[in-house]
Design an enzyme around this catalytic site. Structure first.
Site, PDB file in Angstrom:
ATOM      1  N   HIS A 139       0.733  -1.104  -0.040  1.00 16.58           N
ATOM      2  CA  HIS A 139       0.079   0.014   0.013  1.00 16.58           C
ATOM      3  C   HIS A 139       0.688   1.357   0.067  1.00 16.58           C
ATOM      4  O   HIS A 139       1.306   1.607   0.952  1.00 16.58           O
ATOM      5  CB  HIS A 139      -0.953  -0.108   1.363  1.00 16.58           C
ATOM      6  CG  HIS A 139      -1.990   1.080   1.239  1.00 16.58           C
ATOM      7  ND1 HIS A 139      -3.042   1.023   1.985  1.00 16.58           N
ATOM      8  CD2 HIS A 139      -1.979   2.188   0.622  1.00 16.58           C
ATOM      9  CE1 HIS A 139      -3.777   2.119   2.158  1.00 16.58           C
ATOM     10  NE2 HIS A 139      -3.335   3.036   1.186  1.00 16.58           N
ATOM     11  N   HIS A 177       1.309   4.761  -2.441  1.00 18.44           N
ATOM     12  CA  HIS A 177       1.037   5.422  -3.533  1.00 18.44           C
ATOM     13  C   HIS A 177       2.307   6.158  -4.106  1.00 18.44           C
ATOM     14  O   HIS A 177       2.871   6.984  -3.514  1.00 18.44           O
ATOM     15  CB  HIS A 177      -0.061   6.758  -3.107  1.00 18.44           C
ATOM     16  CG  HIS A 177      -1.219   6.134  -2.578  1.00 18.44           C
ATOM     17  ND1 HIS A 177      -2.528   6.148  -3.229  1.00 18.44           N
ATOM     18  CD2 HIS A 177      -1.503   5.711  -1.197  1.00 18.44           C
ATOM     19  CE1 HIS A 177      -3.395   5.471  -2.615  1.00 18.44           C
ATOM     20  NE2 HIS A 177      -2.810   5.379  -1.266  1.00 18.44           N
ATOM     21  N   HIS A 221      -9.627   0.868  -1.252  1.00 17.65           N
ATOM     22  CA  HIS A 221      -9.305   1.624   0.009  1.00 17.65           C
ATOM     23  C   HIS A 221     -10.624   1.765   0.448  1.00 17.65           C
ATOM     24  O   HIS A 221     -11.938   2.026  -0.181  1.00 17.65           O
ATOM     25  CB  HIS A 221      -8.916   3.174  -0.055  1.00 17.65           C
ATOM     26  CG  HIS A 221      -7.589   3.231  -0.531  1.00 17.65           C
ATOM     27  ND1 HIS A 221      -6.850   2.944  -1.388  1.00 17.65           N
ATOM     28  CD2 HIS A 221      -6.769   4.043   0.252  1.00 17.65           C
ATOM     29  CE1 HIS A 221      -5.513   3.220  -1.414  1.00 17.65           C
ATOM     30  NE2 HIS A 221      -5.212   4.234  -0.313  1.00 17.65           N
ATOM     31  N   GLU A 253     -11.067   3.452   5.909  1.00 19.01           N
ATOM     32  CA  GLU A 253      -9.936   4.499   6.531  1.00 19.01           C
ATOM     33  C   GLU A 253     -10.660   5.676   7.382  1.00 19.01           C
ATOM     34  O   GLU A 253     -10.714   5.695   8.695  1.00 19.01           O
ATOM     35  CB  GLU A 253      -9.358   5.046   5.285  1.00 19.01           C
ATOM     36  CG  GLU A 253      -8.075   6.079   5.837  1.00 19.01           C
ATOM     37  CD  GLU A 253      -7.551   6.721   4.621  1.00 19.01           C
ATOM     38  OE1 GLU A 253      -8.083   6.632   3.451  1.00 19.01           O
ATOM     39  OE2 GLU A 253      -6.408   7.152   4.756  1.00 19.01           O
ATOM     40  N   ASP A 258       2.064   4.188   2.737  1.00 18.52           N
ATOM     41  CA  ASP A 258       0.986   4.775   2.214  1.00 18.52           C
ATOM     42  C   ASP A 258       1.658   5.967   1.358  1.00 18.52           C
ATOM     43  O   ASP A 258       1.654   5.972  -0.001  1.00 18.52           O
ATOM     44  CB  ASP A 258      -0.387   5.200   3.149  1.00 18.52           C
ATOM     45  CG  ASP A 258      -1.151   5.894   2.705  1.00 18.52           C
ATOM     46  OD1 ASP A 258      -1.627   5.309   1.461  1.00 18.52           O
ATOM     47  OD2 ASP A 258      -2.528   5.924   3.384  1.00 18.52           O
ATOM     48  N   ASP A 259       1.847   7.125   2.041  1.00 16.91           N
ATOM     49  CA  ASP A 259       2.400   8.443   1.390  1.00 16.91           C
ATOM     50  C   ASP A 259       3.517   8.963   2.273  1.00 16.91           C
ATOM     51  O   ASP A 259       3.379   9.775   3.015  1.00 16.91           O
ATOM     52  CB  ASP A 259       1.197   9.457   1.380  1.00 16.91           C
ATOM     53  CG  ASP A 259      -0.028   8.962   0.612  1.00 16.91           C
ATOM     54  OD1 ASP A 259       0.014   8.778  -0.724  1.00 16.91           O
ATOM     55  OD2 ASP A 259      -0.873   8.677   1.124  1.00 16.91           O
TER      56      ASP A 259
HETATM   57  N1  HPA Z   1      -6.462   7.380   1.421  1.00 16.07           N
HETATM   58  C1  HPA Z   1      -7.075   7.697   0.233  1.00 16.07           C
HETATM   59  N2  HPA Z   1      -6.765   8.168  -0.975  1.00 16.07           N
HETATM   60  C2  HPA Z   1      -5.187   8.560  -0.963  1.00 16.07           C
HETATM   61  C3  HPA Z   1      -4.542   7.799  -0.033  1.00 16.07           C
HETATM   62  C4  HPA Z   1      -5.199   7.532   1.188  1.00 16.07           C
HETATM   63  O1  HPA Z   1      -4.589   7.428   2.288  1.00 16.07           O
HETATM   64  N3  HPA Z   1      -3.253   8.497  -0.375  1.00 16.07           N
HETATM   65  C5  HPA Z   1      -3.272   8.815  -1.512  1.00 16.07           C
HETATM   66  N4  HPA Z   1      -4.517   8.733  -2.089  1.00 16.07           N
HETATM   67 ZN    ZN Z   2      -3.621   4.644   0.387  1.00 12.10          ZN
END
Ligand code: HPA
Ligand code: ZN
Length: 337
Positions: free
Chosen positions: A18, A20, A198, A201, A279-280
């Site tokens: 996971h 991006h 996703h 969250e 994630d990011d």
């Molecule tokens: N959630 C949803 N969209 C996203 C995320 C995330 O954590 N990171 C990049 N796009």
């Molecule tokens: Zn994500």
């Protein structure tokens, strides 16, 4: 087994499911690419960019994340972005990756799908050859955009079916339930793509049911809200559906107030197939090792639990059985050394 150190966690062979790619754009590279492409950024320095990274929720982050991605214009930019991520993986012993990319973030600015996919794919191919990092690439649809936009994106992807292994769903979760994309995912699956999404969250547990039942997702990205629904927890355990959890992301976006309140280890103890991801990382303060280390620091993660989390990510990956056996071997050699 004793509590793992940062160094032990860094050397632990890991798998990331996971991530991006646009979220791995470090401020230094953002500045460099802005200059190379003659783009003016709304920040004067790397420090100013970093200090802007304070988020109250997912949407706060997404607004800045989409703005940052505007420096990505040429094939070389997408190559450099992906290559920088792979070098970081190499330095942290991440040996298999299944990254996401968001084509609509770029095609809506007039960048061709081909430019994006070629830059990313060439870097992934080089990463496998030069760094030994295997991969499967996943294309995400932006859920705040329309179904017809997603259908058009899927059409563009068909030409590159040999380079893209799965489809996912990301961006603003609340108010954009999985059902909005049932027909797109059905078509993608028919074409041979794997499905992930996703869900849970910021959105409710109901969206996790929707991702499984409507989108036929074989993995849920995040999924931490599953604990709100005992029936769903039982289902996820029985069906062994993996959840790609992202600890630093969850605290930076205020899904949990503090890392000490994160439920990932409770989920692991319940028998849910959770794994750790970044994630990011350029926006949330760390890559894979930092995410594991946060769990050691705030939740007393044990070496046994760290190993289990990696086993879950290997099991959940889309790679073939031969590569999976190599990944298990790397993990076991390290643990037994
Ligand atoms: N959630 C949803 N969209 C996203 C995320 C995330 O954590 N990171 C990049 N796009
Ligand atoms: Zn994500």
């Amino acid at each position: 087994m004793s509590k793992p150190s940062y160094d032990w966690l860094n050397k632990l062979p890991k798998v990331e499911l996971h991530l991006h790619l646009e979220g791995s754009l470090e401020p230094e590279l953002m500045f460099f690419l802005a200059q190379r492409n003659g783009i003016e950024l709304p920040y004067k320095s790397v420090e100013e960019i970093r200090s802007a990274y304070q988020f109250n929720n997912l949407q706060d982050f997404l607004d800045i994340y989409y703005q940052g991605a505007e420096v990505l214009q040429k094939e070389q930019d997408f190559y450099d972005l992906t290559w920088a991520y792979l070098q970081k993986c190499h330095s942290q012993n991440v040996i298999h990756v299944e990254p996401f990319f968001d084509p609509q973030t770029h095609t809506c600015r007039g960048i061709s799908f081909e430019t994006v996919i070629n830059g990313i794919s060439h870097a992934l191919e080089d990463g496998e050859k030069k760094l030994g990092i295997s991969y499967q690439l996943i294309m995400c649809f932006l859920r705040h955009l329309s179904e017809s936009d997603a259908i058009e994106t899927l059409r563009s992807a068909e030409k590159f079916i040999d380079k893209i292994h799965g489809v996912g769903l990301d961006s603003s979760e609340k108010g954009n339930p999985p059902e909005k994309f049932t027909r797109v995912f059905a078509k993608a699956i028919e074409l041979g793509f794997k499905s992930v999404a996703h869900a849970g969250e910021e959105g409710p547990a109901e969206y996790i049911w929707g991702a499984i039942k409507e989108l036929k997702a074989s993995r849920i990205d995040h999924g931490v809200r599953a604990l709100d629904d005992p029936e769903l927890v039982t289902y996820l355990i029985d069906e062994k559906i993996p959840l790609t959890v992202c600890p630093l992301s969850n605290t930076k976006l205020c899904v949990f107030r503090d890392m000490s309140e994160h439920t990932i280890l409770q989920m692991l103890d319940l028998g849910l197939k959770v794994c750790v991801n970044s994630d990011d990382p350029a926006y949330f303060g760390g890559y894979m090792t930092e995410n594991f280390n946060e769990l050691a620091k705030h939740l007393s993660l044990s070496k046994d639990q760290a190993k289990m989390l990696v086993i879950n990510s290997i099991n959940a990956s889309f790679t073939d059985e031969v590569r999976k056996a190599e990944l298990y071997n790397s993990l076991n050699s390290f643990i037994n050394s």
